[in-house]
Design a protein around this motif. Structure first.
Motif, PDB file in Angstrom:
ATOM      1  N   PRO A 190      -3.686  -0.917   8.329  1.00 35.03           N
ATOM      2  CA  PRO A 190      -2.832  -0.814   7.139  1.00 35.03           C
ATOM      3  C   PRO A 190      -3.625  -0.751   5.828  1.00 35.03           C
ATOM      4  O   PRO A 190      -3.283   0.027   4.930  1.00 35.03           O
ATOM      5  N   ILE A 191      -4.698  -1.529   5.732  1.00 37.33           N
ATOM      6  CA  ILE A 191      -5.536  -1.503   4.523  1.00 37.33           C
ATOM      7  C   ILE A 191      -6.211  -0.150   4.380  1.00 37.33           C
ATOM      8  O   ILE A 191      -6.293   0.421   3.283  1.00 37.33           O
ATOM      9  N   PHE A 192      -6.684   0.378   5.490  1.00 35.39           N
ATOM     10  CA  PHE A 192      -7.320   1.698   5.525  1.00 35.39           C
ATOM     11  C   PHE A 192      -6.335   2.763   5.041  1.00 35.39           C
ATOM     12  O   PHE A 192      -6.667   3.612   4.211  1.00 35.39           O
ATOM     13  N   CYS A 193      -5.106   2.702   5.540  1.00 37.70           N
ATOM     14  CA  CYS A 193      -4.080   3.676   5.143  1.00 37.70           C
ATOM     15  C   CYS A 193      -3.727   3.542   3.665  1.00 37.70           C
ATOM     16  O   CYS A 193      -3.528   4.551   2.973  1.00 37.70           O
ATOM     17  N   LYS A 194      -3.607   2.299   3.188  1.00 33.59           N
ATOM     18  CA  LYS A 194      -3.267   2.079   1.775  1.00 33.59           C
ATOM     19  C   LYS A 194      -4.281   2.747   0.863  1.00 33.59           C
ATOM     20  O   LYS A 194      -3.919   3.370  -0.150  1.00 33.59           O
ATOM     21  N   LYS A 195      -5.550   2.618   1.211  1.00 33.53           N
ATOM     22  CA  LYS A 195      -6.596   3.196   0.370  1.00 33.53           C
ATOM     23  C   LYS A 195      -6.512   4.720   0.362  1.00 33.53           C
ATOM     24  O   LYS A 195      -6.705   5.360  -0.678  1.00 33.53           O
ATOM     25  N   ILE A 196      -6.196   5.304   1.520  1.00 34.39           N
ATOM     26  CA  ILE A 196      -6.047   6.764   1.603  1.00 34.39           C
ATOM     27  C   ILE A 196      -4.835   7.215   0.799  1.00 34.39           C
ATOM     28  O   ILE A 196      -4.897   8.192   0.044  1.00 34.39           O
ATOM     29  N   LYS A 197      -3.717   6.482   0.936  1.00 36.22           N
ATOM     30  CA  LYS A 197      -2.494   6.840   0.222  1.00 36.22           C
ATOM     31  C   LYS A 197      -2.683   6.744  -1.293  1.00 36.22           C
ATOM     32  O   LYS A 197      -2.138   7.566  -2.053  1.00 36.22           O
TER      33      LYS A 197
ATOM     34  N   LEU B  49       3.276   3.785   4.752  1.00 32.24           N
ATOM     35  CA  LEU B  49       1.834   4.061   4.770  1.00 32.24           C
ATOM     36  C   LEU B  49       1.485   5.288   5.609  1.00 32.24           C
ATOM     37  O   LEU B  49       0.328   5.713   5.605  1.00 32.24           O
ATOM     38  N   ILE B  50       2.464   5.833   6.327  1.00 35.87           N
ATOM     39  CA  ILE B  50       2.235   7.054   7.083  1.00 35.87           C
ATOM     40  C   ILE B  50       3.406   8.008   6.860  1.00 35.87           C
ATOM     41  O   ILE B  50       4.525   7.582   6.575  1.00 35.87           O
ATOM     42  N   ASP B  51       3.112   9.293   7.009  1.00 30.74           N
ATOM     43  CA  ASP B  51       4.107  10.321   6.724  1.00 30.74           C
ATOM     44  C   ASP B  51       4.504  11.122   7.966  1.00 30.74           C
ATOM     45  O   ASP B  51       5.519  11.817   7.947  1.00 30.74           O
TER      46      ASP B  51
END
Length: 232
Positions: free
Chosen positions: A84-91, A117-119
């Motif tokens: 989730p942290i990884f995704c937040k940074k990408i988003k 956090l995902i599409d």
């Protein structure tokens, strides 16, 4: 989290988007036909080249407005607690995210959807229920797979289900059984086996893929279960 590779551009992994693909090492399945043993088997992960998170995010920084999204695949990405942290940074950088998953961690999938956090999610359906152990090489809680299927079908995120057609392991009746299990659903993709790649079990390397006509015949039979049904 081990970032085991980066494909800097893909035109096919994220439908209708220009994307890159980041590969996360580690998997709880041991599908004998899997052609990413360097992302699955611990001894091969250790020998695999890796990239740092710093290098990955620097890459994304210089691709803003050039790429639409990031595909996160594995291995099995949901094994990583810091996903989730990884995704937040990408988003936060403005990218769309597509997650490829085997569906074994429904709680994480649900949380990622709820937190927006995902599409897009692509979930692999390995086999009919009764063949899951054989197809995955692991003891699988099919109830967890079912939970993930149900989560995606609720429509909180765009999704597809997909099955890789493995000769000598899956036949027409198996795919029909899968369609009955997961249908009705938005999208299902039947993927052909890739012959020329290394596999977790070397016995599967070099097996001839199915004829395209055979897959198209199956597609006609199962299409009524789905809004979109594709052969890849």
């Amino acid at each position: 989290m081990i970032l085991a590779g980066l494909q800097k551009l893909t035109l096919v992994d994220y439908p209708e988007k220009l994307a890159c693909t980041v590969f996360l090492a580690g998997c709880n399945f041991r599908c004998p036909w899997c052609y990413n043993p360097e992302l699955v088997l611990p001894e091969k992960i250790k020998d695999n080249s890796q990239i740092t998170k710093k290098d990955f995010f620097n890459f994304l920084k210089y691709r803003i407005n050039l790429l639409d999204g990031v595909v996160i695949c594995g291995g099995e990405p949901t094994l990583n607690k810091d996903l989730p942290i990884f995704c937040k940074k990408i988003k936060k950088m403005g990218y769309l995210i597509k997650l490829d998953t085997n569906g074994s961690n429904p709680e994480i999938i649900s949380n990622l959807i709820d937190e927006k956090l995902i599409d897009y999610i692509a979930m692999d359906i390995k086999a009919p229920k009764e063949k899951y152990k054989e197809a995955t090489g692991a003891k699988i809680d099919i109830k967890q797979i079912q939970k993930s299927i149900d989560i995606l079908k609720k429509g909180g995120v765009n999704y597809e289900f997909r099955t890789t057609m493995i000769p000598k392991l899956l036949g027409k009746e198996d795919v029909i059984e899968i369609a009955r299990w997961i249908g009705p659903a938005k999208k299902y993709c039947l993927q052909n086996f890739q012959k020329e790649r290394d596999t977790v079990n070397p016995k599967f390397k070099g097996i001839n893929p199915c004829l395209k006509e055979y897959l198209l015949d199956i597609q006609k039979i199962i299409s009524p279960f789905f809004e979109i049904c594709e052969v890849r």
